[in-house]
Design a protein around this motif. Sequence first.
Motif, short mmCIF file in Angstrom:
data_model
loop_
_atom_site.label_atom_id
_atom_site.label_comp_id
_atom_site.label_asym_id
_atom_site.label_seq_id
_atom_site.Cartn_x
_atom_site.Cartn_y
_atom_site.Cartn_z
N LEU A 318 -2.97 -4.34 1.53
CA LEU A 318 -1.61 -3.90 1.26
C LEU A 318 -1.63 -2.43 0.86
O LEU A 318 -2.47 -2.00 0.07
N GLY A 319 -0.72 -1.64 1.42
CA GLY A 319 -0.66 -0.22 1.09
C GLY A 319 0.76 0.26 1.01
O GLY A 319 1.71 -0.48 1.25
N GLN A 320 0.94 1.53 0.68
CA GLN A 320 2.25 2.13 0.49
C GLN A 320 2.34 3.37 1.37
O GLN A 320 1.40 4.17 1.44
N LEU A 321 3.49 3.53 2.06
CA LEU A 321 3.66 4.69 2.92
C LEU A 321 3.67 5.97 2.11
O LEU A 321 4.16 6.02 0.98
N ASN A 322 3.14 7.01 2.70
CA ASN A 322 3.15 8.33 2.07
C ASN A 322 4.59 8.74 1.77
O ASN A 322 5.47 8.60 2.63
N PRO A 323 4.90 9.22 0.55
CA PRO A 323 6.29 9.59 0.22
C PRO A 323 6.89 10.62 1.16
O PRO A 323 8.11 10.68 1.33
N SER A 324 6.05 11.42 1.81
CA SER A 324 6.59 12.42 2.73
C SER A 324 7.09 11.81 4.02
O SER A 324 7.73 12.48 4.82
N GLY A 325 6.81 10.52 4.22
CA GLY A 325 7.26 9.87 5.45
C GLY A 325 6.21 9.87 6.52
O GLY A 325 6.41 9.30 7.59
N ALA A 326 5.06 10.52 6.27
CA ALA A 326 3.99 10.53 7.28
C ALA A 326 3.47 9.11 7.46
O ALA A 326 3.36 8.36 6.50
N PRO A 327 3.13 8.73 8.67
CA PRO A 327 2.71 7.35 8.95
C PRO A 327 1.27 7.09 8.53
O PRO A 327 0.43 6.75 9.35
N MET A 328 0.97 7.32 7.30
CA MET A 328 -0.37 7.04 6.78
C MET A 328 -0.23 6.16 5.55
O MET A 328 0.60 6.43 4.68
N ILE A 329 -0.99 5.10 5.49
CA ILE A 329 -0.89 4.13 4.40
C ILE A 329 -1.87 4.50 3.30
O ILE A 329 -3.04 4.75 3.55
N THR A 330 -1.36 4.57 2.07
CA THR A 330 -2.20 4.80 0.90
C THR A 330 -2.62 3.44 0.34
O THR A 330 -1.75 2.66 -0.05
N PRO A 331 -3.91 3.12 0.33
CA PRO A 331 -4.33 1.80 -0.15
C PRO A 331 -3.94 1.57 -1.61
O PRO A 331 -3.99 2.49 -2.42
N LEU A 332 -3.57 0.33 -1.91
CA LEU A 332 -3.29 -0.05 -3.28
C LEU A 332 -4.45 -0.86 -3.82
O LEU A 332 -4.95 -1.76 -3.14
N PRO A 333 -4.92 -0.60 -5.05
CA PRO A 333 -5.97 -1.42 -5.65
C PRO A 333 -5.51 -2.87 -5.78
O PRO A 333 -4.31 -3.16 -5.93
N GLY A 334 -6.47 -3.78 -5.72
CA GLY A 334 -6.12 -5.20 -5.75
C GLY A 334 -5.34 -5.60 -6.98
O GLY A 334 -4.44 -6.45 -6.90
N ALA A 335 -5.63 -4.99 -8.13
CA ALA A 335 -4.96 -5.40 -9.37
C ALA A 335 -3.48 -5.01 -9.37
O ALA A 335 -2.68 -5.60 -10.11
N THR A 336 -3.09 -4.01 -8.57
CA THR A 336 -1.70 -3.55 -8.59
C THR A 336 -0.86 -4.20 -7.50
O THR A 336 0.36 -4.01 -7.48
N ARG A 337 -1.49 -4.96 -6.60
CA ARG A 337 -0.73 -5.52 -5.48
C ARG A 337 0.32 -6.55 -5.91
O ARG A 337 1.45 -6.51 -5.41
N PRO A 338 0.01 -7.49 -6.82
CA PRO A 338 1.07 -8.44 -7.22
C PRO A 338 2.30 -7.74 -7.79
O PRO A 338 3.43 -8.12 -7.46
N ALA A 339 2.09 -6.74 -8.64
CA ALA A 339 3.24 -6.03 -9.22
C ALA A 339 4.01 -5.28 -8.14
O ALA A 339 5.25 -5.21 -8.17
N PHE A 340 3.30 -4.71 -7.17
CA PHE A 340 3.97 -4.00 -6.07
C PHE A 340 4.82 -4.96 -5.25
O PHE A 340 5.97 -4.67 -4.91
N ARG A 341 4.25 -6.13 -4.91
CA ARG A 341 5.02 -7.11 -4.14
C ARG A 341 6.25 -7.57 -4.91
O ARG A 341 7.33 -7.74 -4.35
#
Length: 482
Positions: A318-341
């Motif tokens: 699971l990752g998060q899109l770059n805030p600039s809108g560029a199509p590159m995914i920033t990986p999320l650490p496993g511990a933060t994924r439940p809160a992100f979802r």
Amino acid sequence: MYLALQGLTHHRLRSLLTGGIVALIAFMVFMLTGLTRGLAHDNAALLIETPATHFVTTQDAEGVFSRSFITTPDLRALTGTLGPDATPLARTFTSLSAHTRQLSAVLIGVDPRGFLAPTPTQGAPLSTKNGAVVDESLQGDGVRLGDTLTLRPGGETVQVTGFTRSARLNHQPVIFIDLNRWHALNPRATGTVNAVALRGPAATLPAALTQRPRAQTLQALPGYREEQGSLTMIQGRGGVRDGRVLLRPDPAEDPAVRPAQGHRRQHPHAGRRRAAARRTALHPHPGRPARRVQPADRRRPEQPAPHRPRRPADRHRLGQLNPSGAPMITPLPGATRPAFRLAHLGFVLQSSNLIPYLTVREQLTLIPHLARRDARAATQQADALLARLGLSDRADHHPDALSGGQRQRVAIARALMNDPQLILADEPTASLDGPRGREVVKMLAREVHGRGRAAVMVTHDERVLNLCDRTVHIIDGQVHEA
């Protein structure tokens, strides 16, 4: 804890039956543990309660009193060095008669002036005469102060002058007599004792002797180790497993951090890696539901072969899109994924996956509860959302009282409770007929447009394509715009 309490409330009878069974088994474990402890104490009460810290036996006896025979010279060497902190004991099993009853006991000879001499609870202390201090359990066999006990088979007698407690060994009551009297009754053991009790370890010992702490002496006692093993087994395995919840893999845990452009996915097939998707990319836009469609006769690329377990190599991240809108995914650490979802994603699954013991309103308020939001505000939000979706009259019903379409509407409402930026719908019409499926998708599209959010649906149902702003087909691993 919240779900557990709700489940107990909803399934009262089952919870009571389960609780009763757990209580019954716990009671049985408690009783068995107490019984085993009692047996272990009955086997070794004399050694457990003794003031001695160490016991000396011959080396070849390995701590077992009945195999040890300490000679007079070795005994004198010990007592001469340690003085009153060393006292000898001799033991043998005996049969005896009291009145008309035939009994068995352990006959132990000790020095009446040593620290092993029993402390009487009734009667007189041990003396050098013909008296005996016996375990008080013999009172249950009718033995009284002043009674004469006849030893078998020789017919010698001893008189009961006192009672003491915790004087049992090898599950037999102990009869204490003077050591010289014991040698007179056991002439073949004259000049030897079985062990010497110490108050503290000895610095030096004769070459033929060895000393053991009381704990090791207990382990050498016949039957004691086995009874302790039974106690450990009861305590270790007696705990009750009330149930085991088998959880399916979280769909949102399944995705690999790859660049948004050019995603490629493979599955093992016939010993080779077979591509299921090549160079795929999909960019959902706020306010527009998008649909990814695959022909119904082809296996969905998300699903591995049914007979193969999902492997770590097949997982997305699971990752998060770059805030600039560029199509590159920033990986999320496993511990933060439940809160992100929880904060940013909403899920509508193929089957509604409602919790059976929660009401419709509770299905919705569960999401804010997990996010630790205000309960009153969450209830108001849930009621407003149910009213907008036409489910106000079903707010206090459980899932088994709802139709398939109503359950999917509740699932949509639950997905909207955290006001997600992206809604992921996996075959939301698969369990519905045509009209109800179209109604559910229409409702989802209306909510997405009204909230200015993005939604992605995966489906084989082409009857609702006109409700989506964009349709993407995946054919032979290739993405095709409709």
